[in-house]
Design a protein around this motif. Structure first.
Motif, PDB file in Angstrom:
ATOM      1  N   ILE A  39       0.840  -1.200   0.000  1.00 39.43           N
ATOM      2  CA  ILE A  39       0.000   0.000   0.000  1.00 39.43           C
ATOM      3  C   ILE A  39       0.874   1.248   0.000  1.00 39.43           C
ATOM      4  O   ILE A  39       0.643   2.199  -0.749  1.00 39.43           O
ATOM      5  CB  ILE A  39      -0.939   0.008   1.226  1.00 39.43           C
ATOM      6  N   GLN A  40       1.890   1.207   0.843  1.00 41.85           N
ATOM      7  CA  GLN A  40       2.780   2.362   0.953  1.00 41.85           C
ATOM      8  C   GLN A  40       3.699   2.477  -0.253  1.00 41.85           C
ATOM      9  O   GLN A  40       3.862   3.568  -0.820  1.00 41.85           O
ATOM     10  CB  GLN A  40       3.601   2.247   2.237  1.00 41.85           C
ATOM     11  N   LYS A  41       4.275   1.360  -0.663  1.00 40.47           N
ATOM     12  CA  LYS A  41       5.256   1.393  -1.758  1.00 40.47           C
ATOM     13  C   LYS A  41       4.645   1.853  -3.067  1.00 40.47           C
ATOM     14  O   LYS A  41       5.252   2.634  -3.821  1.00 40.47           O
ATOM     15  CB  LYS A  41       5.885   0.010  -1.933  1.00 40.47           C
ATOM     16  N   TYR A  42       3.445   1.387  -3.368  1.00 44.64           N
ATOM     17  CA  TYR A  42       2.813   1.704  -4.651  1.00 44.64           C
ATOM     18  C   TYR A  42       1.809   2.848  -4.552  1.00 44.64           C
ATOM     19  O   TYR A  42       1.067   3.101  -5.496  1.00 44.64           O
ATOM     20  CB  TYR A  42       2.160   0.451  -5.230  1.00 44.64           C
ATOM     21  N   LYS A  43       1.781   3.500  -3.383  1.00 47.59           N
ATOM     22  CA  LYS A  43       0.939   4.686  -3.179  1.00 47.59           C
ATOM     23  C   LYS A  43      -0.514   4.437  -3.595  1.00 47.59           C
ATOM     24  O   LYS A  43      -1.132   5.227  -4.325  1.00 47.59           O
ATOM     25  CB  LYS A  43       1.517   5.883  -3.948  1.00 47.59           C
ATOM     26  N   ALA A  44      -1.046   3.340  -3.127  1.00 48.85           N
ATOM     27  CA  ALA A  44      -2.425   2.969  -3.454  1.00 48.85           C
ATOM     28  C   ALA A  44      -3.406   3.958  -2.826  1.00 48.85           C
ATOM     29  O   ALA A  44      -3.222   4.408  -1.692  1.00 48.85           O
ATOM     30  CB  ALA A  44      -2.716   1.554  -2.979  1.00 48.85           C
ATOM     31  N   ASP A  45      -4.445   4.277  -3.570  1.00 48.90           N
ATOM     32  CA  ASP A  45      -5.520   5.135  -3.052  1.00 48.90           C
ATOM     33  C   ASP A  45      -6.674   4.309  -2.489  1.00 48.90           C
ATOM     34  O   ASP A  45      -7.496   4.825  -1.725  1.00 48.90           O
ATOM     35  CB  ASP A  45      -6.058   6.029  -4.170  1.00 48.90           C
ATOM     36  N   LEU A  46      -6.746   3.042  -2.898  1.00 45.21           N
ATOM     37  CA  LEU A  46      -7.809   2.139  -2.472  1.00 45.21           C
ATOM     38  C   LEU A  46      -7.286   0.715  -2.559  1.00 45.21           C
ATOM     39  O   LEU A  46      -6.492   0.395  -3.447  1.00 45.21           O
ATOM     40  CB  LEU A  46      -9.031   2.295  -3.382  1.00 45.21           C
ATOM     41  N   VAL A  47      -7.711  -0.129  -1.626  1.00 45.56           N
ATOM     42  CA  VAL A  47      -7.402  -1.558  -1.676  1.00 45.56           C
ATOM     43  C   VAL A  47      -8.714  -2.315  -1.796  1.00 45.56           C
ATOM     44  O   VAL A  47      -9.662  -2.053  -1.051  1.00 45.56           O
ATOM     45  CB  VAL A  47      -6.651  -2.026  -0.417  1.00 45.56           C
ATOM     46  N   VAL A  48      -8.789  -3.237  -2.757  1.00 36.53           N
ATOM     47  CA  VAL A  48      -9.983  -4.064  -2.932  1.00 36.53           C
ATOM     48  C   VAL A  48      -9.611  -5.498  -2.581  1.00 36.53           C
ATOM     49  O   VAL A  48      -8.746  -6.096  -3.216  1.00 36.53           O
ATOM     50  CB  VAL A  48     -10.520  -3.993  -4.371  1.00 36.53           C
ATOM     51  N   VAL A  62      -5.284   3.936   3.969  1.00 30.53           N
ATOM     52  CA  VAL A  62      -6.151   4.227   2.824  1.00 30.53           C
ATOM     53  C   VAL A  62      -7.410   3.365   2.951  1.00 30.53           C
ATOM     54  O   VAL A  62      -7.413   2.362   3.669  1.00 30.53           O
ATOM     55  CB  VAL A  62      -5.445   3.931   1.476  1.00 30.53           C
ATOM     56  N   PRO A  63      -8.495   3.730   2.268  1.00 32.73           N
ATOM     57  CA  PRO A  63      -9.729   2.946   2.362  1.00 32.73           C
ATOM     58  C   PRO A  63      -9.551   1.517   1.847  1.00 32.73           C
ATOM     59  O   PRO A  63      -8.807   1.272   0.892  1.00 32.73           O
ATOM     60  CB  PRO A  63     -10.711   3.724   1.489  1.00 32.73           C
ATOM     61  N   ILE A  64     -10.262   0.583   2.477  1.00 30.69           N
ATOM     62  CA  ILE A  64     -10.266  -0.821   2.080  1.00 30.69           C
ATOM     63  C   ILE A  64     -11.681  -1.205   1.675  1.00 30.69           C
ATOM     64  O   ILE A  64     -12.625  -1.050   2.451  1.00 30.69           O
ATOM     65  CB  ILE A  64      -9.824  -1.752   3.233  1.00 30.69           C
ATOM     66  N   LEU A  65     -11.842  -1.691   0.449  1.00 28.97           N
ATOM     67  CA  LEU A  65     -13.143  -2.203   0.013  1.00 28.97           C
ATOM     68  C   LEU A  65     -13.111  -3.717   0.155  1.00 28.97           C
ATOM     69  O   LEU A  65     -12.372  -4.402  -0.554  1.00 28.97           O
ATOM     70  CB  LEU A  65     -13.427  -1.815  -1.438  1.00 28.97           C
ATOM     71  N   ALA A  66     -13.895  -4.242   1.097  1.00 29.73           N
ATOM     72  CA  ALA A  66     -13.965  -5.677   1.342  1.00 29.73           C
ATOM     73  C   ALA A  66     -15.169  -6.247   0.605  1.00 29.73           C
ATOM     74  O   ALA A  66     -16.311  -5.822   0.819  1.00 29.73           O
ATOM     75  CB  ALA A  66     -14.079  -5.962   2.838  1.00 29.73           C
ATOM     76  N   VAL A  67     -14.904  -7.221  -0.278  1.00 34.89           N
ATOM     77  CA  VAL A  67     -15.934  -7.763  -1.164  1.00 34.89           C
ATOM     78  C   VAL A  67     -16.355  -9.156  -0.696  1.00 34.89           C
ATOM     79  O   VAL A  67     -15.531 -10.061  -0.623  1.00 34.89           O
ATOM     80  CB  VAL A  67     -15.398  -7.848  -2.609  1.00 34.89           C
ATOM     81  N   ALA A  73     -14.169   0.334   4.257  1.00 40.00           N
ATOM     82  CA  ALA A  73     -13.647   0.732   5.567  1.00 40.00           C
ATOM     83  C   ALA A  73     -12.739   1.933   5.383  1.00 40.00           C
ATOM     84  O   ALA A  73     -11.701   1.845   4.732  1.00 40.00           O
ATOM     85  CB  ALA A  73     -12.885  -0.422   6.202  1.00 40.00           C
ATOM     86  N   LEU A  74     -13.136   3.068   5.946  1.00 44.15           N
ATOM     87  CA  LEU A  74     -12.281   4.248   5.909  1.00 44.15           C
ATOM     88  C   LEU A  74     -11.134   4.061   6.901  1.00 44.15           C
ATOM     89  O   LEU A  74     -11.269   3.330   7.886  1.00 44.15           O
ATOM     90  CB  LEU A  74     -13.094   5.500   6.260  1.00 44.15           C
ATOM     91  N   PRO A  75      -9.997   4.704   6.663  1.00 45.45           N
ATOM     92  CA  PRO A  75      -8.849   4.509   7.564  1.00 45.45           C
ATOM     93  C   PRO A  75      -9.186   4.872   9.000  1.00 45.45           C
ATOM     94  O   PRO A  75      -9.901   5.850   9.258  1.00 45.45           O
ATOM     95  CB  PRO A  75      -7.790   5.461   6.996  1.00 45.45           C
ATOM     96  N   ALA A  76      -8.658   4.088   9.929  1.00 46.73           N
ATOM     97  CA  ALA A  76      -8.870   4.389  11.346  1.00 46.73           C
ATOM     98  C   ALA A  76      -8.302   5.755  11.693  1.00 46.73           C
ATOM     99  O   ALA A  76      -8.772   6.411  12.633  1.00 46.73           O
ATOM    100  CB  ALA A  76      -8.216   3.307  12.208  1.00 46.73           C
TER     101      ALA A  76
END
Length: 303
Positions: A108-117, A144-149, A281-284
């Motif tokens: 997440i940090q290395k690739y500067k992700a804006d969202l994780v699915v 960053v926000p996490i979208l859990a599917v 899930a928005l970041p804590a």
């Protein structure tokens, strides 16, 4: 939104998550970064250079992951009758040797992700408490926000989004820009749900100032507010999701210690044990935490 990280383990669950990620990327124009964490089946012989072996394994896994992604992208594009649109979605594949939880947070940090699915499997509260859940753990630590599917819930365009939050605990400094951007990208309607646990909370908390602050942070979003009294917060949220036919649920998970998770006091844990819709899930870090906060106060805030 520029980049979306998608952890893949080749299960049907993660393939469904990839479908969601492709759809979101098509709408937002984001790049997909597919990520696979693994451990080797066998330890390399002592005579070989371990670094070279690990690098070779990671490169081989990344090539396989890229092939999987391209095939899935083509398959979904053909099924939707929009092959050209899907083939234009940029993607890259990355594989790293190590534990999923640690490697995902690092990526997440290395690739500067804006969202994780990520995929989400409902295993019941006891299995989540004792065995742990990679998805919930990443939710509680990610910046960053996490979208859990959920495993068996196919993608549906996000038209009605439900944001369940405790307005009395949502600080004026809360950063809701990620939520605003996500909802705006889909032109969705946002329903904000505040649940009182009892009549005393209803009588002592005036939400008007919190509502003004929230409306200011979410300007230009079609916004509505709902209030109810529900002793069991998770049950109340799930009920409301069904009643409103929501396409997406948004929470701000809190960091709970092991005993709290063991006793199943986490609202997020209860909801993900029996998921009905995808969960964003928005970041804590969205919240400002007070280290002296009491157990009662933590239990009062959804998440």
């Amino acid at each position: 939104m520029k980049s979306i990280l998608v952890p893949i383990d080749y299960s049907n669950n993660s393939r469904n998550a990839l479908t969601y990620a492709l759809e979101i990327a098509r709408v937002t124009g984001a790049e997909l970064i597919l990520f696979h964490a693994f451990y080797p089946i066998m330890t390399p012989p002592a005579s070989l250079d371990t670094t070279d072996v690990i690098l070779a394994l990671e490169e081989g896994k990344a090539r396989s992951l890229k092939d999987f992604a391209l095939a899935t992208r083509t398959e979904i594009g053909l099924a939707e009758g929009q092959l050209e649109a899907y083939q234009s979605i940029p993607l890259q594949a990355v594989a790293r040797m190590g534990g999923s939880y640690e490697m995902i947070l690092e990526a997440i940090q290395k690739y500067k992700a804006d969202l994780v699915v990520m995929g989400m499997q409902g295993g019941g509260p006891w299995s989540q408490a004792l065995l742990g859940s990679t998805t919930i753990s990443v939710m509680q630590e990610s910046k960053v926000p996490i979208l859990a599917v959920p495993e068996n819930i196919p993608y549906r365009y996000f038209q009605k989004v439900l944001f369940a939050t405790n307005l009395s605990k949502l600080p004026a400094t809360a950063d809701l820009q990620p939520l605003r951007s996500f909802v705006a990208a889909f032109g969705a309607k946002l329903q904000v749900l505040h649940l009182y646990r009892n009549n005393l909370q209803y009588a002592t908390f005036d939400p008007h100032e919190a509502l003004k602050q929230l409306a200011a942070k979410l300007q230009d979003i079609a916004l509505d507010f709902s209030f109810d009294i529900q002793e069991e917060v998770a049950e109340g949220i799930c009920k409301y999701v069904l009643e409103q036919h929501a396409d997406l649920l948004v929470l701000i998970p809190q960091r709970h210690n092991f005993m709290e998770r063991l006793l199943d006091r986490s609202v997020t844990g209860k909801i993900t044990a029996h998921p009905q819709v995808p969960l964003l899930a928005l970041p804590a870090s969205t919240l400002t935490y007070n280290q002296s906060i009491t157990d009662q106060e933590k239990a009062a805030n959804p998440g």
